[in-house]
Design an enzyme around this catalytic site. Structure first.
Site, PDB file in Angstrom:
ATOM      1  N   CYS A   1       0.812  -1.222   0.000  1.00 46.89           N
ATOM      2  CA  CYS A   1       0.000   0.000   0.000  1.00 46.89           C
ATOM      3  C   CYS A   1       0.845   1.271   0.000  1.00 46.89           C
ATOM      4  CB  CYS A   1      -0.874   0.055   1.235  1.00 46.89           C
ATOM      5  SG  CYS A   1      -1.875  -1.385   1.534  1.00 46.89           S
TER       6      CYS A   1
HETATM    7  O1  KQY Z   1      -4.353  -0.292   2.062  1.00 46.99           O
HETATM    8  C1  KQY Z   1      -4.162   0.722   1.458  1.00 46.99           C
HETATM    9  N1  KQY Z   1      -3.906   0.675   0.170  1.00 46.99           N
HETATM   10  C2  KQY Z   1      -4.305   2.031   2.062  1.00 46.99           C
HETATM   11  C3  KQY Z   1      -4.675   2.010   3.459  1.00 46.99           C
HETATM   12  C4  KQY Z   1      -5.142   3.353   3.870  1.00 46.99           C
HETATM   13  C5  KQY Z   1      -5.374   3.481   5.291  1.00 46.99           C
HETATM   14  C6  KQY Z   1      -5.600   4.876   5.695  1.00 46.99           C
HETATM   15  N2  KQY Z   1      -5.607   5.005   7.078  1.00 46.99           N
END
Ligand code: KQY
Length: 363
Positions: A355
């Site tokens: 992420c």
């Molecule tokens: O998992 C993701 N691609 C992003 C997670 C975002 C979390 C924001 N607190």
């Protein structure tokens, strides 16, 4: 400036390569948001530095950072990592960066999605999100390469492609009313085909349990290579994740990809379950959007790793299961080097290594 084209990638003969293909660069964004990262982001910054260093041994890394944190990031990161001042609202480069597509003439273009902080005013995690929404365009400009504006909401973490015609996503996230409520499932599927150059979309039902992104696919599965996937797994029938993994397994077992292949599935046990401690929760500012209370279940998953240029960056999350995760990767990726990085501090922010990174495919 890069030109924003009025055509679509598929019309122009472009497609998104698989993550296992070569990369020219990985982009990341420095964490500092007090209502997402504890203690002003300091422990998370250490993890981001470790991830960036592990990547930079095989792929150049650019870290974007606010003006306020520029000196701190520059000082903590080694010289071979490029640090670039850029405004963001947080640090989830997978979701705010451009998704790159390539053609068979060695050209590359960015796709800029619309970003609404995982749900906008319906169930988004923060507001405003305008600086995040501008990041993809700024990165495309930095390469002076042309790009496309997709014109609909999508986060990079909600899709996986194998580079060979197949895209994996799920209904929980892409059909959520907070994303594109005016588009039907067929319209979304067509838009994915148009912008990513894929022939077949595999719609899994759900994402990982209690994932605040409405179940991003990159927390549940990872593509190894065309026809082969890793699936987050648990044998604990009492865990709500059990039914989710069973349903995903059944779906994948019965699916064929764009080239007609049956899928080989590697089960990868999830860590924990993992929960916020009182100390961790106390270090984070309260906000309306994000649940950060003691005892809150975190969406921990080893599938949220990054593949880059022959190396895998694996989040280390739980001594009980880290070794198992490594073994699954060693079996699935026999020719790759697996580098584990302690990543609980990234998980506290709601995601993991995949992420916080976005690749620029090699041309
Ligand atoms: O998992 C993701 N691609 C992003 C997670 C975002 C979390 C924001 N607190």
């Amino acid at each position: 400036m890069s030109t924003v084209l009025q055509t679509t990638p598929i019309q122009d003969g472009f497609h998104m390569p698989g993550e296992h293909e070569r990369h020219d660069e990985i982009w990341m964004a420095w964490p500092e948001r007090n209502d997402n990262w504890r203690l002003g982001g300091k422990p998370a910054q250490e993890c981001f530095v470790d991830v960036a260093k592990a990547i930079a041994e095989v792929t150049p890394v650019t870290m974007t950072v606010s003006a306020a944190q520029y000196d701190n990031a520059r000082g903590r990161l080694p010289e071979n990592i490029r640090v670039m001042e850029m405004s963001t609202d947080d640090s989830w480069m997978r979701d705010i960066g451009p998704t790159y597509v390539v053609n068979n003439k060695g050209e590359r273009r960015g796709v800029q999605w619309e970003f609404n902080a995982w749900g906008g005013l319906v169930d988004g995690l923060y507001s405003p999100w305008n600086r995040d929404n501008e990041v993809a365009g700024k990165i495309c400009d930095s390469y002076r390469e042309d790009s496309y504006k997709a014109g609909f909401i999508l986060e990079g973490g909600s899709i996986h492609t194998d580079g060979d015609g197949t895209l994996y996503t799920n209904e929980e996230c892409l059909l959520h009313p907070s994303r594109n409520p005016d588009m039907t499932k067929d319209e979304i599927e067509q838009a994915l085909k148009d912008h990513l150059g894929v022939e077949k979309v595999l719609w899994l039902p759900d994402g990982l349990y209690n994932d605040e992104t409405n179940g991003h696919i990159d927390n549940l599965i990872h593509i190894v290579r065309p026809g082969e996937v890793i699936l987050s797994w648990t044998e604990d029938k009492e865990d709500p994740q059990y039914e989710i993994s069973q349903r995903a397994y059944e779906f994948l077992s019965n699916a064929t990809d764009a080239k007609g292949r049956k899928l080989k599935i590697h089960k990868m046990h999830i860590p924990g379950p993992l929960y916020f401690t009182a100390e961790e929760a106390a270090g984070i500012d309260m906000s309306e959007g994000m649940e950060r209370e003691e005892g809150e279940r975190m969406a921990g998953s080893y599938a949220n790793f990054l593949i880059t240029n022959g190396r895998i960056i694996l989040p280390l999350l739980d001594e009980k299961w880290d070794g198992e995760a490594r073994k699954v990767l060693e079996t699935a990726f026999p020719d790759y080097e697996i580098v584990g990085v302690p990543a609980r501090e990234i998980l506290l922010g709601g995601g993991n290594v995949h992420c916080i990174t976005q690749q620029v495919p090699a041309v």
